[in-house]
Motif scaffolding. Sequence first.
Motif, PDB file in Angstrom:
ATOM      1  N   PRO A  89      -1.089 -35.861 -11.504  1.00  0.00           N
ATOM      2  CA  PRO A  89      -0.441 -34.625 -11.046  1.00  0.00           C
ATOM      3  C   PRO A  89      -0.158 -33.636 -12.178  1.00  0.00           C
ATOM      4  CG  PRO A  89       0.510 -36.507  -9.929  1.00  0.00           C
ATOM      5  CD  PRO A  89      -0.386 -37.050 -11.003  1.00  0.00           C
ATOM      6  N   ALA A  90       0.287 -34.132 -13.324  1.00  0.00           N
ATOM      7  CA  ALA A  90       0.558 -33.234 -14.453  1.00  0.00           C
ATOM      8  C   ALA A  90      -0.732 -32.599 -14.963  1.00  0.00           C
ATOM      9  CB  ALA A  90       1.251 -34.001 -15.574  1.00  0.00           C
ATOM     10  N   LEU A  91      -1.817 -33.361 -14.992  1.00  0.00           N
ATOM     11  CA  LEU A  91      -3.105 -32.804 -15.427  1.00  0.00           C
ATOM     12  C   LEU A  91      -3.612 -31.750 -14.447  1.00  0.00           C
ATOM     13  CD1 LEU A  91      -4.952 -35.972 -16.727  1.00  0.00           C
ATOM     14  CD2 LEU A  91      -4.102 -34.058 -18.082  1.00  0.00           C
ATOM     15  N   PHE A  92      -3.433 -31.999 -13.148  1.00  0.00           N
ATOM     16  CA  PHE A  92      -3.856 -31.020 -12.145  1.00  0.00           C
ATOM     17  C   PHE A  92      -3.070 -29.721 -12.310  1.00  0.00           C
ATOM     18  CE2 PHE A  92      -4.885 -34.802  -9.150  1.00  0.00           C
ATOM     19  CZ  PHE A  92      -6.030 -35.076  -9.879  1.00  0.00           C
ATOM     20  N   GLU A  93      -1.770 -29.822 -12.605  1.00  0.00           N
ATOM     21  CA  GLU A  93      -0.945 -28.636 -12.835  1.00  0.00           C
ATOM     22  C   GLU A  93      -1.390 -27.894 -14.092  1.00  0.00           C
ATOM     23  OE1 GLU A  93       3.241 -29.501 -12.785  1.00  0.00           O
ATOM     24  OE2 GLU A  93       3.063 -30.623 -10.906  1.00  0.00           O
ATOM     25  N   ASN A 104     -10.166 -24.401 -17.198  1.00  0.00           N
ATOM     26  CA  ASN A 104     -11.130 -25.121 -18.030  1.00  0.00           C
ATOM     27  C   ASN A 104     -10.529 -26.285 -18.812  1.00  0.00           C
ATOM     28  OD1 ASN A 104     -13.232 -23.562 -17.175  1.00  0.00           O
ATOM     29  ND2 ASN A 104     -13.233 -22.230 -18.958  1.00  0.00           N
ATOM     30  N   LEU A 105     -10.053 -27.289 -18.115  1.00  0.00           N
ATOM     31  CA  LEU A 105      -9.436 -28.449 -18.747  1.00  0.00           C
ATOM     32  C   LEU A 105     -10.449 -29.576 -18.894  1.00  0.00           C
ATOM     33  CD1 LEU A 105      -6.836 -29.812 -19.814  1.00  0.00           C
ATOM     34  CD2 LEU A 105      -6.445 -30.613 -17.484  1.00  0.00           C
ATOM     35  N   MET A 106     -10.408 -30.234 -20.044  1.00  0.00           N
ATOM     36  CA  MET A 106     -11.191 -31.440 -20.262  1.00  0.00           C
ATOM     37  C   MET A 106     -10.249 -32.530 -20.742  1.00  0.00           C
ATOM     38  SD  MET A 106     -14.599 -32.242 -22.554  1.00  0.00           S
ATOM     39  CE  MET A 106     -13.886 -32.092 -24.169  1.00  0.00           C
ATOM     40  N   VAL A 107     -10.411 -33.721 -20.187  1.00  0.00           N
ATOM     41  CA  VAL A 107      -9.630 -34.880 -20.599  1.00  0.00           C
ATOM     42  C   VAL A 107     -10.522 -35.757 -21.465  1.00  0.00           C
ATOM     43  CG1 VAL A 107      -8.426 -36.944 -19.809  1.00  0.00           C
ATOM     44  CG2 VAL A 107      -8.242 -34.831 -18.499  1.00  0.00           C
ATOM     45  N   VAL A 108     -10.001 -36.182 -22.602  1.00  0.00           N
ATOM     46  CA  VAL A 108     -10.693 -37.121 -23.480  1.00  0.00           C
ATOM     47  C   VAL A 108      -9.867 -38.398 -23.477  1.00  0.00           C
ATOM     48  CG1 VAL A 108     -11.480 -37.587 -25.830  1.00  0.00           C
ATOM     49  CG2 VAL A 108     -11.599 -35.260 -24.916  1.00  0.00           C
ATOM     50  N   ALA A 109     -10.496 -39.527 -23.131  1.00  0.00           N
ATOM     51  CA  ALA A 109      -9.768 -40.791 -23.055  1.00  0.00           C
ATOM     52  C   ALA A 109     -10.674 -41.949 -23.441  1.00  0.00           C
ATOM     53  CB  ALA A 109      -9.232 -41.006 -21.638  1.00  0.00           C
ATOM     54  N   ASN A 110     -10.049 -43.004 -23.925  1.00  0.00           N
ATOM     55  CA  ASN A 110     -10.803 -44.210 -24.254  1.00  0.00           C
ATOM     56  C   ASN A 110     -11.375 -44.867 -23.005  1.00  0.00           C
ATOM     57  OD1 ASN A 110     -10.403 -44.069 -27.042  1.00  0.00           O
ATOM     58  ND2 ASN A 110      -8.440 -45.102 -26.887  1.00  0.00           N
ATOM     59  N   ILE A 154     -10.341 -42.462 -10.793  1.00  0.00           N
ATOM     60  CA  ILE A 154      -9.730 -41.342 -11.511  1.00  0.00           C
ATOM     61  C   ILE A 154     -10.796 -40.327 -11.897  1.00  0.00           C
ATOM     62  CG2 ILE A 154      -8.503 -40.702 -13.620  1.00  0.00           C
ATOM     63  CD1 ILE A 154      -6.875 -43.268 -13.302  1.00  0.00           C
ATOM     64  N   LYS A 155     -11.975 -40.796 -12.284  1.00  0.00           N
ATOM     65  CA  LYS A 155     -13.081 -39.876 -12.574  1.00  0.00           C
ATOM     66  C   LYS A 155     -13.387 -39.017 -11.356  1.00  0.00           C
ATOM     67  CE  LYS A 155     -15.395 -42.947 -15.843  1.00  0.00           C
ATOM     68  NZ  LYS A 155     -16.602 -43.748 -16.090  1.00  0.00           N
ATOM     69  N   GLU A 156     -13.414 -39.646 -10.192  1.00  0.00           N
ATOM     70  CA  GLU A 156     -13.688 -38.906  -8.959  1.00  0.00           C
ATOM     71  C   GLU A 156     -12.607 -37.856  -8.702  1.00  0.00           C
ATOM     72  OE1 GLU A 156     -15.447 -37.348  -5.767  1.00  0.00           O
ATOM     73  OE2 GLU A 156     -16.360 -38.764  -7.169  1.00  0.00           O
ATOM     74  N   ALA A 157     -11.346 -38.219  -8.915  1.00  0.00           N
ATOM     75  CA  ALA A 157     -10.246 -37.264  -8.728  1.00  0.00           C
ATOM     76  C   ALA A 157     -10.383 -36.095  -9.697  1.00  0.00           C
ATOM     77  CB  ALA A 157      -8.909 -37.964  -8.905  1.00  0.00           C
ATOM     78  N   LEU A 158     -10.763 -36.378 -10.935  1.00  0.00           N
ATOM     79  CA  LEU A 158     -10.962 -35.297 -11.915  1.00  0.00           C
ATOM     80  C   LEU A 158     -12.083 -34.369 -11.474  1.00  0.00           C
ATOM     81  CD1 LEU A 158     -10.642 -37.331 -15.239  1.00  0.00           C
ATOM     82  CD2 LEU A 158      -8.938 -35.785 -14.247  1.00  0.00           C
ATOM     83  N   ARG A 159     -13.184 -34.939 -11.007  1.00  0.00           N
ATOM     84  CA  ARG A 159     -14.304 -34.111 -10.531  1.00  0.00           C
ATOM     85  C   ARG A 159     -13.882 -33.253  -9.344  1.00  0.00           C
ATOM     86  NH1 ARG A 159     -17.449 -38.825 -11.908  1.00  0.00           N
ATOM     87  NH2 ARG A 159     -17.245 -39.620  -9.798  1.00  0.00           N
ATOM     88  N   ASN A 170      -5.071 -42.147 -24.248  1.00  0.00           N
ATOM     89  CA  ASN A 170      -5.687 -43.433 -24.560  1.00  0.00           C
ATOM     90  C   ASN A 170      -6.383 -43.990 -23.325  1.00  0.00           C
ATOM     91  OD1 ASN A 170      -6.349 -45.749 -26.087  1.00  0.00           O
ATOM     92  ND2 ASN A 170      -4.618 -46.817 -25.159  1.00  0.00           N
ATOM     93  N   GLU A 171      -5.612 -44.137 -22.258  1.00  0.00           N
ATOM     94  CA  GLU A 171      -6.149 -44.626 -20.990  1.00  0.00           C
ATOM     95  C   GLU A 171      -5.505 -43.811 -19.887  1.00  0.00           C
ATOM     96  OE1 GLU A 171      -7.029 -48.935 -20.141  1.00  0.00           O
ATOM     97  OE2 GLU A 171      -5.264 -48.643 -18.878  1.00  0.00           O
ATOM     98  N   LEU A 172      -6.296 -43.188 -19.086  1.00  0.00           N
ATOM     99  CA  LEU A 172      -5.786 -42.306 -18.046  1.00  0.00           C
ATOM    100  C   LEU A 172      -5.400 -43.118 -16.821  1.00  0.00           C
ATOM    101  CD1 LEU A 172      -5.278 -39.329 -17.610  1.00  0.00           C
ATOM    102  CD2 LEU A 172      -7.578 -39.120 -16.706  1.00  0.00           C
ATOM    103  N   ARG A 173      -4.197 -42.890 -16.312  1.00  0.00           N
ATOM    104  CA  ARG A 173      -3.674 -43.603 -15.141  1.00  0.00           C
ATOM    105  C   ARG A 173      -3.328 -42.623 -14.024  1.00  0.00           C
ATOM    106  NH1 ARG A 173      -4.011 -49.171 -15.193  1.00  0.00           N
ATOM    107  NH2 ARG A 173      -3.890 -49.891 -17.328  1.00  0.00           N
ATOM    108  N   ASN A 174      -3.230 -43.164 -12.807  1.00  0.00           N
ATOM    109  CA  ASN A 174      -2.946 -42.340 -11.621  1.00  0.00           C
ATOM    110  C   ASN A 174      -1.688 -41.501 -11.771  1.00  0.00           C
ATOM    111  OD1 ASN A 174      -5.131 -42.889  -9.925  1.00  0.00           O
ATOM    112  ND2 ASN A 174      -4.245 -44.829  -9.280  1.00  0.00           N
TER     113      ASN A 174
END
Length: 93
Positions: A50-54, A61-67, A73-78, A42-46
């Motif tokens: 870590p779990a997403l990075f793992e 090839n991971l993609m996050v879909v969030a409202n 956080i976008k910068e960290a994902l990039r 729903n809303e991605l938080r800091n």
Amino acid sequence: ENLLQNTGITAMWKENATDGLDGALYINIDDHTVELNVAVRNELRNHQLPALFEQAARNGNLMVVANHIFPKIKEALRQHDIAYLETIKRILR
């Protein structure tokens, strides 16, 4: 159908509950298929990063879909080569 008619691109969603992921998105462009493992939030938080990075390291090839995704956080994902789709219809990598 609209995606195919307007761009020549096809996409298929496959629901999947493995490794905490919600599914996989298969995008076919010019006979080349890209598979993206997808985590829906729903809303991605800091504290979720870590779990997403793992998951990205394990599944690739991971993609996050969030409202909503905050700019830092976008910068960290990039930085971790994780694609994202925000409901304001932006997809970046």
